[in-house]
Each structure stands twice: as structure tokens, then as C-alpha cells.
Design a protein around this motif. Structure first.
Motif, short mmCIF file in Angstrom:
data_model
loop_
_atom_site.label_atom_id
_atom_site.label_comp_id
_atom_site.label_asym_id
_atom_site.label_seq_id
_atom_site.Cartn_x
_atom_site.Cartn_y
_atom_site.Cartn_z
N UNK A 86 -23.52 -15.38 -8.13
CA UNK A 86 -22.16 -14.88 -8.31
C UNK A 86 -21.79 -14.94 -9.78
N UNK A 87 -20.89 -14.07 -10.15
CA UNK A 87 -20.26 -14.13 -11.47
C UNK A 87 -18.99 -14.96 -11.32
N UNK A 88 -18.86 -16.00 -12.14
CA UNK A 88 -17.75 -16.94 -12.02
C UNK A 88 -16.93 -16.92 -13.30
N UNK A 89 -15.64 -16.99 -13.11
CA UNK A 89 -14.75 -17.08 -14.26
C UNK A 89 -14.67 -18.51 -14.79
N UNK A 90 -14.88 -19.50 -13.92
CA UNK A 90 -14.81 -20.89 -14.31
C UNK A 90 -15.71 -21.71 -13.39
N UNK A 143 -22.93 -9.00 -22.87
CA UNK A 143 -24.25 -9.56 -23.13
C UNK A 143 -25.27 -8.99 -22.17
N UNK A 144 -26.54 -9.02 -22.59
CA UNK A 144 -27.63 -8.50 -21.77
C UNK A 144 -28.01 -9.56 -20.73
N UNK A 145 -27.94 -9.22 -19.45
CA UNK A 145 -28.24 -10.16 -18.37
C UNK A 145 -29.66 -10.03 -17.84
N UNK A 146 -30.40 -9.03 -18.27
CA UNK A 146 -31.73 -8.80 -17.70
C UNK A 146 -32.70 -9.93 -18.03
N UNK A 147 -32.55 -10.55 -19.21
CA UNK A 147 -33.49 -11.60 -19.60
C UNK A 147 -33.26 -12.90 -18.83
N UNK A 148 -32.05 -13.16 -18.39
CA UNK A 148 -31.76 -14.42 -17.71
C UNK A 148 -31.85 -14.38 -16.21
N UNK A 149 -32.25 -13.25 -15.62
CA UNK A 149 -32.36 -13.16 -14.16
C UNK A 149 -33.64 -13.87 -13.72
N UNK A 187 -7.73 -8.02 -6.02
CA UNK A 187 -7.05 -8.26 -7.28
C UNK A 187 -7.95 -8.59 -8.44
N UNK A 188 -9.27 -8.63 -8.24
CA UNK A 188 -10.20 -8.95 -9.33
C UNK A 188 -10.84 -7.66 -9.84
N UNK A 189 -10.86 -7.50 -11.14
CA UNK A 189 -11.44 -6.30 -11.73
C UNK A 189 -12.96 -6.31 -11.60
N UNK A 190 -13.51 -5.13 -11.46
CA UNK A 190 -14.96 -4.99 -11.29
C UNK A 190 -15.63 -4.45 -12.55
N UNK A 191 -15.05 -4.72 -13.71
CA UNK A 191 -15.64 -4.22 -14.96
C UNK A 191 -17.00 -4.86 -15.21
N UNK A 192 -17.08 -6.16 -15.03
CA UNK A 192 -18.36 -6.84 -15.25
C UNK A 192 -19.41 -6.38 -14.25
N UNK A 193 -19.01 -6.11 -13.03
CA UNK A 193 -19.96 -5.67 -12.01
C UNK A 193 -20.55 -4.31 -12.35
N UNK A 194 -19.72 -3.38 -12.74
CA UNK A 194 -20.20 -2.02 -12.99
C UNK A 194 -20.89 -1.88 -14.34
N UNK A 195 -20.46 -2.63 -15.34
CA UNK A 195 -20.99 -2.45 -16.69
C UNK A 195 -22.18 -3.36 -17.00
N UNK A 196 -22.22 -4.54 -16.40
CA UNK A 196 -23.25 -5.52 -16.79
C UNK A 196 -24.19 -5.89 -15.64
N UNK A 197 -23.64 -6.26 -14.49
CA UNK A 197 -24.47 -6.82 -13.42
C UNK A 197 -25.36 -5.77 -12.76
N UNK A 198 -24.77 -4.69 -12.30
CA UNK A 198 -25.57 -3.67 -11.61
C UNK A 198 -26.60 -3.01 -12.53
N UNK A 215 -17.52 -12.94 -8.15
CA UNK A 215 -18.11 -11.72 -7.59
C UNK A 215 -19.43 -12.13 -6.95
N UNK A 216 -19.44 -12.23 -5.66
CA UNK A 216 -20.61 -12.70 -4.90
C UNK A 216 -21.57 -11.54 -4.69
N UNK A 217 -22.87 -11.78 -4.85
CA UNK A 217 -23.86 -10.73 -4.66
C UNK A 217 -25.16 -11.35 -4.14
#
Length: 427
Positions: A143-147, A188-194, A211-222, A249-251
Motif C-alpha cells: 500500500x501507499x501510506x501517507x504516514x 520518484x521512480x518506484x521501479x527500482x524498489x519493487x 476522498x483520497x486523490x489517486x494522483x500517486x496511483x495513476x502517475x507513479x504506482x501503475x 492506497x491498497x493494492x
């Protein structure tokens, strides 16, 4: 010969199904968090009591049909599930109920339970329970966590807790195939840390709270996961409890290849339980809890490092044919002068002169006898009788005078008798 399923899969937690495997899904039993409410008569525990009774009825029905029950539960919420499973085993007096704890997120656990229910008709009960710990190694869940200030299910450091208060900092938390928390920034590039990329074609399931924006999901995670298909799902009820925050954001990413599940099964090394004769992959049987010898790990056949050098060559080896020796002409042999024989070896004589070694054996033995007589001098004659040693003079006995003599005198009968049995002059 048995043709039906040998095991039934149950999930003792409030986690909805993903619906990825159609109508095939594990049976859900939502138990309360507090295990004391299950067997209490209070009104607040009526739901837990009914759910526990439903699980016991489900286990009774499946065991009556000749099946075994594999009960899955989360280790981060295990108290109520463990008490229910132990109560069912004791009430039914059976060891056909296996308790399998999983340390996964709710979304990954829901997918795993449905996959086990899909494999149950084709595998034995022991192998189905073993796949519960093998399938998470072939999927990517996180998951992507804010905190991470309230994250208690994954290991975190103090610096990561302090980083939760820095603006613009987020975290990537993974629970499968390994537990890891990583600090990331936006863009940041997430491909190296997967830690793991499933086999293609890849499918991603994700859930985003309201109520949570999906900017990180569409631009970085996917883009980093590069899936062939992505499907949104409703948020899981226990996702906030597992991740410790509502900003997540759970995946879960897994392979959608038709042979993905069968390939995972080939990597298991199993053995037969010595008590219940069930095929297992661990030291302790999940059903009868008998201790067994762990199975040997599968050794994949790898080419020997010297196999390339030992391989037969395509070209035939070339060898040099020896040239025959030509005989010398007869004229050269006749012109050669006869050589004199070498001189006989000599041996030193007792007089210091060297004598030639005799040729015959008898002459050699005679020469050896003569040299032995000349080198050894005759022995001197021994005396007929050795002188007798002088005898020692007798020692006179010691003399003892009258004053040195030891005299024992009995005391007179008039003296009193002492307590120790002796008579003394003193009373």
C-alpha cells in the motif's frame, strides 16, 4: 476412489471476496475483535456467538462429507479465530480442522483465500494448506501510506516515524513477498524498489478510500508495476486497522497466466505425515500437530560447470602417426669395432686392497667367508668360575636395658573403676 474435493476453505475474518474467480470463493465468518464476546451471553456478543456457531455447523457438515476444513485467519487479529478453532476441534473431537495464520493485508488475504478455494478440488488437504504459505511468495501486496506513525503490523524505524511529520513525504509498505517499508517522494521512480514482479500477464487489484486523490496511483504506482489489467475494488473494512491510517492506497499484483498456480505447486517439497498420513510440507502437521521430519528441498537440475569442457567435440582429434625406424645398413654394422666388456666391480678387502668380485656363486660365498674371518678377532677365553662375593657380617640384636624395657602392670583391685572401663588412682 474419491473424486470430490478433499478440503473446504474458511476465512474467519470480516473480509469481502474480490470476485476474481467467479463463484468460487472461500466461506467467510466475520468474527468480532474481542474474543470474550464470542462465548458470552451479553447482547453485544450475540453476533459473535452466532458466527462461531455457524462455523461449527459448517465444519460438522464438511467433516461428515469426508472433507477437512482449512481455517484461515489474520495473525494481527488472531485471538477470536484461535479460540473458535480450538473450541470446534474440542467440541467435535476431531483433528480434521487446520488453523492457518496469515500475516497479509486484507486485500491480499481475500485474494489468497479465493485461490485456495479454487485449488481445493484438485489437491489434497495437506497441499492446499501448504499453498497458503507458498502463494504469497509469488504475489506483490502492499500500500501507499501517507504516514506510518500508527503502523504496527510491519517493522518500522524511528526515522520513518519522524519522517511522517515531514511535508511531501510518503511511504511504500509491502507485506508480500517480504515485509518492507520504504520512504518515497512524489515523482520518484518506484521501479527500482519493487521487491518482486509477478509473471506476465500481470493483473493489479487496488482500492482507494473515499476522498483520497489517486494522483500517486495513476502517475507513479501503475507505471512502475506496468500491469496488463488493473481493476478497482471497494475499500476493505479492516484496511485502516491493518495499515494504521485512513490515507492509504491498497493494492495487490498477481500473475493471470493459466499455468501460474500449477507452476507454484511444482516448487513444493512435501512428505507424508507419520500419524494422519496427510501430505505436508512443514515439520508440524497442521491437522494432527504431529512432529515429522521436514521434507528435503527441491534441487533444480543445473548444468555442471565443467560440462561444457567435457562435451564431445564435433571434429575428430588429430594425432601424429609415428614414423617407423629404418634398419641400419649391413655395411655400417660390420665397420663398427667390437667394444670391450666393462670391468668387473671391486670390493674392499680387509688389507685395504681391492679385489675383483668373483663370477660364480660358490666363489662369491668363499670370498665372503674369508673376509668375515679376517675382519673379526677371536674371542678371549672366559674364566671357568667367577669369584664369589664376600658374605655380609651378621648384625647383633639391639640391647635393651632395664630402664628401657616396657613393663605392663595391672592396677590394684582396690582402685575405683573409671567410666571408660579403666581403673585410675584418681576417683
Amino acid at each position: 476412489m474419491r473424486t470430490g474435493p478433499t478440503a473446504a476453505v474458511a476465512l474467519l475474518v470480516d473480509i469481502p471476496a474480490t470476485g476474481q474467480l467467479g463463484d468460487t470463493c472461500a466461506r467467510r465468518f466475520p468474527l468480532p475483535r474481542d474474543s470474550r464476546r464470542i462465548f458470552s451471553a451479553k447482547s453485544s456478543g450475540a453476533v459473535g456467538l452466532d458466527t462461531s456457531a455457524e462455523f461449527i455447523d459448517f465444519a460438522t457438515e464438511r467433516i461428515g462429507e469426508g472433507q477437512k476444513v482449512i481455517a484461515l485467519y489474520p495473525t494481527w487479529r488472531a485471538e477470536a479465530a484461535e479460540r473458535t478453532i480450538h473450541f470446534a476441534r474440542g467440541a467435535l473431537r476431531t483433528d480434521h480442522i487446520a488453523a492457518v495464520g496469515l500475516d497479509l493485508s486484507p486485500l491480499a488475504m481475500s485474494l489468497l483465500a479465493d485461490q485456495l478455494a479454487y485449488l481445493a478440488p484438485y489437491l489434497s488437504a495437506g497441499l492446499t494448506a501448504a499453498m497458503a504459505t507458498e502463494l504469497p511468495k509469488h504475489m506483490l501486496a502492499g500500500a501507499w501510506l501517507r504516514s506510518v506513525g500508527s503502523l504496527a503490523t510491519l517493522p518500522t524505524s524511528i526515522s520513518q516515524h519522524l519522517g511522517s511529520y515531514v511535508p511531501g513525504v510518503a511511504f511504500m509498505a509491502y507485506c508480500a513477498p517480504e515485509q518492507r517499508v520504504r520512504q518515497v517522494r512524489q515523482g520518484a521512480d518506484l521501479a527500482d524498489g519493487i521487491p518482486h514482479h509477478p509473471q506476465t500477464p500481470t493483473q493489479v487489484l487496488y482500492s482507494v478510500p473515499e476522498g483520497l486523490r489517486t494522483t500517486f496511483l495513476n502517475d507513479d504506482l501503475l507505471p512502475a508495476l506496468a500491469p496488463d489489467r488493473s481493476l478497482p475494488l471497494p475499500p476493505q473494512p479492516l484496511a485502516t486497522e491493518y495499515w494504521g491510517t485512513s490515507g492509504h492506497i491498497d493494492f495487490v499484483a498477481f500473475s493471470a497466466h493459466p499455468c501460474a498456480l500449477s507452476d507454484t505447486l511444482t516448487e513444493l517439497a512435501s512428505t507424508i505425515c507419520t500419524w494422519c498420513r496427510e501430505r505436508i510440507t512443514t515439520r508440524v502437521c497442521p491437522f494432527c500437530h504431529a512432529a515429522n521430519r521436514p521434507p528435503r528441498k527441491l534441487q533444480r537440475s543445473m548444468p555442471h560447470p565443467r560440462s561444457r569442457s567435457l562435451a564431445p567435440s564435433t571434429t575428430a582429434p588429430t594425432c601424429r602417426t609415428p614414423t617407423p625406424l629404418e634398419p641400419a645398413p649391413l655395411e655400417q654394422l660390420q665397420q663398427r669395432e667390437p667394444q670391450e666388456p666393462p670391468p668387473l666391480p671391486t670390493c674392499p678387502s680387509p688389507d685395504g686392497e681391492e679385489e675383483p668380485v668373483p663370477v660364480s656363486i660358490s666363489s662369491r660365498m668363499e670370498a665372503i667367508r674369508l673376509r668375515a674371518r679376517a675382519s673379526h678377532a677371536p674371542l678371549t677365553s672366559l674364566p671357568e668360575r667367577l669369584p664369589k662375593p664376600p658374605e655380609p657380617s651378621p648384625v647383633p640384636p639391639p640391647r635393651i636395658g632395664h630402664d628401657q624395657g616396657i613393663q605392663h602392670r595391672n592396677p590394684p583391685s582396690a582402685l575405683p573403676m573409671a567410666p571408660n572401663g579403666r581403673r585410675d588412682r584418681t576417683p
